[in-house]
Motif scaffolding. Structure first.
Motif, short mmCIF file in Angstrom:
data_model
loop_
_atom_site.label_atom_id
_atom_site.label_comp_id
_atom_site.label_asym_id
_atom_site.label_seq_id
_atom_site.Cartn_x
_atom_site.Cartn_y
_atom_site.Cartn_z
N ARG A 8 0.86 -1.19 0.00
CA ARG A 8 0.00 0.00 0.00
C ARG A 8 0.89 1.24 0.00
O ARG A 8 1.70 1.43 0.91
CB ARG A 8 -0.90 0.00 1.24
CG ARG A 8 -1.87 1.18 1.29
CD ARG A 8 -2.74 1.11 2.53
NE ARG A 8 -2.00 1.39 3.77
CZ ARG A 8 -1.63 0.50 4.65
NH1 ARG A 8 -1.88 -0.78 4.46
NH2 ARG A 8 -0.98 0.85 5.75
N ARG A 9 0.77 2.08 -1.01
CA ARG A 9 1.60 3.28 -1.07
C ARG A 9 1.05 4.32 -0.11
O ARG A 9 -0.14 4.61 -0.11
CB ARG A 9 1.66 3.83 -2.50
CG ARG A 9 2.66 4.97 -2.64
CD ARG A 9 3.07 5.22 -4.08
NE ARG A 9 3.86 4.12 -4.62
CZ ARG A 9 4.59 4.21 -5.73
NH1 ARG A 9 4.63 5.34 -6.42
NH2 ARG A 9 5.28 3.17 -6.16
N GLU A 10 1.93 4.86 0.72
CA GLU A 10 1.56 5.86 1.72
C GLU A 10 2.12 7.22 1.29
O GLU A 10 3.33 7.47 1.40
CB GLU A 10 2.11 5.48 3.09
CG GLU A 10 1.46 4.25 3.71
CD GLU A 10 0.06 4.55 4.24
OE1 GLU A 10 -0.35 5.73 4.21
OE2 GLU A 10 -0.60 3.60 4.69
N GLY A 132 4.40 -4.21 4.14
CA GLY A 132 3.06 -3.93 3.65
C GLY A 132 2.82 -2.55 3.10
O GLY A 132 1.76 -2.29 2.52
N ILE A 133 3.78 -1.64 3.27
CA ILE A 133 3.60 -0.27 2.80
C ILE A 133 4.81 0.15 1.98
O ILE A 133 5.90 -0.40 2.13
CB ILE A 133 3.37 0.74 3.95
CG1 ILE A 133 4.55 0.72 4.92
CG2 ILE A 133 2.07 0.44 4.68
CD1 ILE A 133 4.46 1.79 6.01
N ALA A 134 4.59 1.13 1.11
CA ALA A 134 5.67 1.71 0.30
C ALA A 134 5.61 3.22 0.44
O ALA A 134 4.54 3.79 0.66
CB ALA A 134 5.51 1.30 -1.17
N PRO A 135 6.74 3.90 0.29
CA PRO A 135 6.73 5.36 0.41
C PRO A 135 5.97 6.01 -0.75
O PRO A 135 5.87 5.46 -1.85
CB PRO A 135 8.22 5.73 0.35
CG PRO A 135 8.96 4.44 0.54
CD PRO A 135 8.07 3.36 0.05
N GLY A 136 5.48 7.21 -0.48
CA GLY A 136 4.92 8.01 -1.56
C GLY A 136 5.98 8.74 -2.34
O GLY A 136 5.81 9.03 -3.52
N LEU A 137 7.10 9.04 -1.67
CA LEU A 137 8.23 9.73 -2.29
C LEU A 137 9.53 9.17 -1.73
O LEU A 137 9.67 9.02 -0.51
CB LEU A 137 8.16 11.24 -2.00
CG LEU A 137 9.35 12.09 -2.45
CD1 LEU A 137 9.46 12.12 -3.97
CD2 LEU A 137 9.24 13.51 -1.89
N THR A 138 10.45 8.87 -2.62
CA THR A 138 11.79 8.43 -2.22
C THR A 138 12.82 9.32 -2.89
O THR A 138 12.84 9.44 -4.12
CB THR A 138 12.04 6.96 -2.61
OG1 THR A 138 11.11 6.13 -1.91
CG2 THR A 138 13.45 6.54 -2.26
#
Length: 215
Positions: A8-10, A132-138
């Motif tokens: 899930r992208r946060e 379970g989560i992925a960054p919105g910005l890296t």
């Protein structure tokens, strides 16, 4: 474990990545200052960020300890990360805060995947099941390996990972750049050879663009 699990992208999770000596601490401070103008922000780091995760960090990085095999290193990284997400990141996001993390799962793809040669399918599975989560910005601070290592080793005694051979870090850098090229909607690559104030300004501008897209 379920192969159907998805990340899930946060949008409010912003991560800072890069090899040794990329200057992440300076950029993190600038990003934190930008976000604190509008509200609360939680800052953390990997491995670490909770009392238990910090103990895992010490096990991983202290060269006086028994060196872990590659898979043990990978699993310890994910154990630390799972604890950090459960205890710090997820609660902060639920409160509506922004979260800044000095490294996140991309670091395992780069260091344990690219550097150590661990199976990327295993890393993907651990990421889905235990993060379970992925960054919105890296923000990827990119610097040539020789420059970064000179900076890092000038700070004092190297930790276990900083003591690796140059070839290891070349593989890490290549893995980071490959991930950035594969996901340009999330990654912003910043030339970290530039003066620190310039690097920080570029990172802040990337954050502002990201926030504007969410408005």
């Amino acid at each position: 474990m379920s192969e159907a699990a998805v990340l899930r992208r946060e949008p409010r999770l912003v991560t800072l990545e890069g090899g040794e000596g990329a200057g992440k601490s300076t950029v993190l401070a600038a990003l934190r200052g930008e976000l604190e103008r509008d509200g609360r922000v939680t800052c953390t780091r990997e491995p670490g960020g909770t009392p238990l995760a910090e103990q895992i960090r010490e096990l991983l990085l202290d060269p006086s300890h028994e060196p872990p095999c590659d898979r043990t290193e990978l699993l310890l990284m994910f154990a630390s990360r799972a604890q950090l997400v459960a205890q710090v990141i997820a609660p902060a996001l639920e409160r509506g805060e922004w979260v800044l993390s000095d490294r996140f799962t991309d670091a395992s793809h780069a260091y344990q995947g690219g550097g150590r040669g661990c199976d990327p399918r295993l890393i993907d599975l651990l990421e889905r099941e235990f993060v379970g989560i992925a960054p919105g910005l890296t923000l990827l601070l990119d610097v040539p390996v020789d420059v970064g290592l000179a900076r890092a080793r000038g700070r004092g005694g190297p930790d276990r990972i900083e003591s690796e051979r140059v070839e290891f870090f070349e593989r890490v850098r290549a893995a980071y750049l490959a991930r950035a090229a594969a996901d340009p909607s999330r990654f912003v690559v910043i030339d970290a050879t530039r003066p620190p104030d310039d690097v920080a300004a570029r990172a802040v501008e990337a954050l502002r663009r990201h926030r504007a897209r969410l408005a």
